[in-house]
Design an enzyme around this catalytic site. Structure first.
Site, PDB file in Angstrom:
ATOM      1  N   THR A 171       0.650  -1.039   0.069  1.00  0.00           N
ATOM      2  CA  THR A 171       0.078   0.073   0.130  1.00  0.00           C
ATOM      3  C   THR A 171       0.993   1.130  -0.028  1.00  0.00           C
ATOM      4  O   THR A 171       1.921   1.039   0.683  1.00  0.00           O
ATOM      5  CB  THR A 171      -0.855   0.076   1.265  1.00  0.00           C
ATOM      6  OG1 THR A 171      -1.737  -1.169   1.174  1.00  0.00           O
ATOM      7  CG2 THR A 171      -1.649   1.365   1.547  1.00  0.00           C
ATOM      8  N   ARG A 199     -13.743  -7.907  -0.535  1.00  0.00           N
ATOM      9  CA  ARG A 199     -13.099  -7.732   0.729  1.00  0.00           C
ATOM     10  C   ARG A 199     -12.745  -6.033   0.762  1.00  0.00           C
ATOM     11  O   ARG A 199     -12.117  -5.469  -0.305  1.00  0.00           O
ATOM     12  CB  ARG A 199     -11.960  -8.450   1.010  1.00  0.00           C
ATOM     13  CG  ARG A 199     -11.264  -8.107   2.085  1.00  0.00           C
ATOM     14  CD  ARG A 199     -10.129  -7.226   1.845  1.00  0.00           C
ATOM     15  NE  ARG A 199      -9.095  -7.001   3.104  1.00  0.00           N
ATOM     16  CZ  ARG A 199      -7.860  -6.472   3.157  1.00  0.00           C
ATOM     17  NH1 ARG A 199      -7.985  -5.634   2.181  1.00  0.00           N
ATOM     18  NH2 ARG A 199      -7.404  -6.504   4.077  1.00  0.00           N
ATOM     19  N   ILE A 200     -13.086  -5.368   1.769  1.00  0.00           N
ATOM     20  CA  ILE A 200     -12.890  -4.179   1.988  1.00  0.00           C
ATOM     21  C   ILE A 200     -11.936  -4.113   3.092  1.00  0.00           C
ATOM     22  O   ILE A 200     -12.238  -4.487   4.199  1.00  0.00           O
ATOM     23  CB  ILE A 200     -14.234  -3.175   1.971  1.00  0.00           C
ATOM     24  CG1 ILE A 200     -14.808  -3.182   0.756  1.00  0.00           C
ATOM     25  CG2 ILE A 200     -13.663  -1.578   2.516  1.00  0.00           C
ATOM     26  CD1 ILE A 200     -16.284  -2.768   1.042  1.00  0.00           C
ATOM     27  N   GLY A 201     -10.774  -3.344   3.086  1.00  0.00           N
ATOM     28  CA  GLY A 201      -9.923  -3.397   4.144  1.00  0.00           C
ATOM     29  C   GLY A 201      -9.731  -1.933   4.809  1.00  0.00           C
ATOM     30  O   GLY A 201     -10.790  -1.312   4.908  1.00  0.00           O
ATOM     31  N   ASP A 202      -8.755  -1.677   5.456  1.00  0.00           N
ATOM     32  CA  ASP A 202      -8.664  -0.319   6.113  1.00  0.00           C
ATOM     33  C   ASP A 202      -8.275   0.890   5.419  1.00  0.00           C
ATOM     34  O   ASP A 202      -8.713   1.809   5.908  1.00  0.00           O
ATOM     35  CB  ASP A 202      -7.277  -0.815   7.076  1.00  0.00           C
ATOM     36  CG  ASP A 202      -5.986  -0.806   6.392  1.00  0.00           C
ATOM     37  OD1 ASP A 202      -6.003  -1.816   5.634  1.00  0.00           O
ATOM     38  OD2 ASP A 202      -5.021  -0.027   6.433  1.00  0.00           O
ATOM     39  N   THR A 222      -0.344   1.321   6.881  1.00  0.00           N
ATOM     40  CA  THR A 222      -0.015   0.141   5.977  1.00  0.00           C
ATOM     41  C   THR A 222       0.070  -1.050   6.755  1.00  0.00           C
ATOM     42  O   THR A 222       0.986  -1.259   7.963  1.00  0.00           O
ATOM     43  CB  THR A 222       1.102   0.351   5.065  1.00  0.00           C
ATOM     44  OG1 THR A 222       1.361  -0.807   4.202  1.00  0.00           O
ATOM     45  CG2 THR A 222       2.192   0.638   5.701  1.00  0.00           C
ATOM     46  N   GLY A 223      -0.276  -2.251   6.367  1.00  0.00           N
ATOM     47  CA  GLY A 223      -0.139  -3.703   6.974  1.00  0.00           C
ATOM     48  C   GLY A 223      -1.472  -4.373   6.903  1.00  0.00           C
ATOM     49  O   GLY A 223      -1.941  -4.087   5.773  1.00  0.00           O
ATOM     50  N   HIS A 224      -1.533  -5.322   7.748  1.00  0.00           N
ATOM     51  CA  HIS A 224      -2.797  -6.116   7.908  1.00  0.00           C
ATOM     52  C   HIS A 224      -3.940  -5.344   8.034  1.00  0.00           C
ATOM     53  O   HIS A 224      -4.337  -4.919   9.160  1.00  0.00           O
ATOM     54  CB  HIS A 224      -2.542  -7.184   8.849  1.00  0.00           C
ATOM     55  CG  HIS A 224      -3.405  -8.068   8.685  1.00  0.00           C
ATOM     56  ND1 HIS A 224      -4.609  -8.529   9.526  1.00  0.00           N
ATOM     57  CD2 HIS A 224      -3.673  -9.256   7.813  1.00  0.00           C
ATOM     58  CE1 HIS A 224      -5.265  -9.496   9.229  1.00  0.00           C
ATOM     59  NE2 HIS A 224      -4.734  -9.960   8.179  1.00  0.00           N
ATOM     60  N   GLY A 225      -4.812  -5.392   7.020  1.00  0.00           N
ATOM     61  CA  GLY A 225      -6.171  -4.356   7.058  1.00  0.00           C
ATOM     62  C   GLY A 225      -6.807  -4.679   8.100  1.00  0.00           C
ATOM     63  O   GLY A 225      -7.450  -3.716   8.755  1.00  0.00           O
TER      64      GLY A 225
HETATM   65  N1  ASP Z   1      -3.511  -2.342   4.569  1.00  0.00           N
HETATM   66  C1  ASP Z   1      -3.624  -3.000   3.106  1.00  0.00           C
HETATM   67  C2  ASP Z   1      -4.957  -3.973   3.082  1.00  0.00           C
HETATM   68  O1  ASP Z   1      -5.103  -4.670   3.973  1.00  0.00           O
HETATM   69  C3  ASP Z   1      -2.494  -3.774   2.701  1.00  0.00           C
HETATM   70  C4  ASP Z   1      -1.264  -2.913   2.814  1.00  0.00           C
HETATM   71  O2  ASP Z   1      -1.024  -2.319   3.673  1.00  0.00           O
HETATM   72  O3  ASP Z   1      -0.267  -3.639   2.133  1.00  0.00           O
HETATM   73  O4  ASP Z   1      -5.644  -3.766   2.290  1.00  0.00           O
END
Ligand code: ASP
Length: 315
Positions: A171, A199-202, A222-225
């Site tokens: 991201t 799927r909708i993330g953060d 950024t990271g695990h949404g």
């Molecule tokens: N946060 C993003 C998501 O989970 C992924 C990422 O940050 O690379 O959609």
């Protein structure tokens, strides 16, 4: 106020062969955003320009090069926020536009709503003159390889919430303060490789992926949404800074508290309203860069700070 911009290019298990491309892309993006601020542009314009450059770069999981869902499609998301008046614009489930961040910016300026998704976001974008691109033109070989690996490993329970895999994260985001002291934040993503369709993330969720408030500062995550959004990571960092806690301390503490509580990883970049910088990640790597006093500071490994003399040629 001395303008400043900081960018990130994603946190996660970034493989060694992607490191140099990400570092190069960081220097380009931060230089582009910096030039907008130098010309007297607004923080909103600067963060959009920096993110647009990363959406074009295959080294990042946004725009072209976005990761794929379980059906092999790109579904992108983005958000942008203006710290002056707390205006926001966000989009999700975008399949056939190259620059989701620019559509999100249009939502901020031209829509009574904050977040548009799927067909509605497409209708809005078309109405505002954005041109579609063939969805396949956004798919890179790397993204296909990452999905193939997930399908081969067959770990569907994990892939439904996404896994941090080769090329699976990255991201992009930017936080800027302009000469008038206004703060803006932009974040854009393809999500997680092997995610469920829809799927909708953060990233498009204000307070999770993005937050900006002129009275406090700005954050892009950024990271695990799924982990970031349960913790409202961006807003948690902002809340910690309200009593004057330094951006670096607030960022570090919030990311580490999130990881301790939810056992998953992420990273964030932060500017306080005074221009103090915060960078922290609990993931293995996160690429980032900012420009200060004629130098570009950047890195990707924990604790690493590289320095490069700034020149417009950096882009
Ligand atoms: N946060 C993003 C998501 O989970 C992924 C990422 O940050 O690379 O959609």
């Amino acid at each position: 106020m001395k303008p400043i911009i900081i960018v990130h290019g994603g946190a996660g298990d970034i493989p060694q062969n992607r490191v140099q491309g990400k570092l190069d892309g960081m220097r380009v993006a931060v230089t582009i955003g910096h030039e907008v601020l130098e010309r007297g542009g607004s923080a909103l314009e600067a963060v959009e320009a920096a993110v647009v450059s990363m959406e074009l770069d295959e080294n990042f999981n946004a725009g072209y090069g976005s990761v794929l869902n379980l059906r092999g499609e790109v579904e992108m998301e983005a958000s942008i926020m203006c710290g002056k008046n707390l205006d926001v614009g966000a989009v999700t489930l975008i399949k056939d536009f190259l620059h989701p961040i620019s559509i999100a910016h249009k939502v901020l300026t031209d829509s009574p709503h904050c977040l548009l998704g799927a067909e509605g976001a497409k209708l809005f974008a078309l109405e505002k003159g954005f041109e579609t691109v063939p969805p396949e033109s956004l798919i890179s070989e790397n993204a296909k390889a990452a999905l193939r690996k997930i399908l081969k490993d067959g770990d569907y329970t994990k892939t439904e919430i996404g896994v941090a895999d080769e090329g699976g994260v990255g991201t992009v985001g930017a936080v800027a303060i302009d000469a008038d002291g206004h703060i803006a934040v932009a974040t854009s993503t393809g999500g997680m490789s092997g995610k469920a369709v829809g799927r909708i993330g953060d990233t498009p969720q204000i307070g999770s992926g993005t937050y900006a408030d002129d009275n406090v500062g700005g954050v892009s995550t950024t990271g695990h949404g799924e982990t970031i959004l349960k913790f409202c990571l961006a807003h948690s960092i902002i809340n910690k800074m309200r009593d004057g806690t330094h951006a670096d301390v607030a960022t570090r503490n919030a990311v580490n508290e999130m990881t301790a509580r939810l056992k998953n990883t992420a990273g964030a970049i932060t500017l306080s309203k005074n221009g103090d910088v915060g960078i922290h990640f609990s993931s293995n790597r996160m690429s980032w860069a900012y420009i200060k006093d004629g130098s570009i500071f950047y890195g990707i490994e924990p604790g690493q700070v590289l320095v490069h003399k700034y020149s417009p040629d950096c882009k």
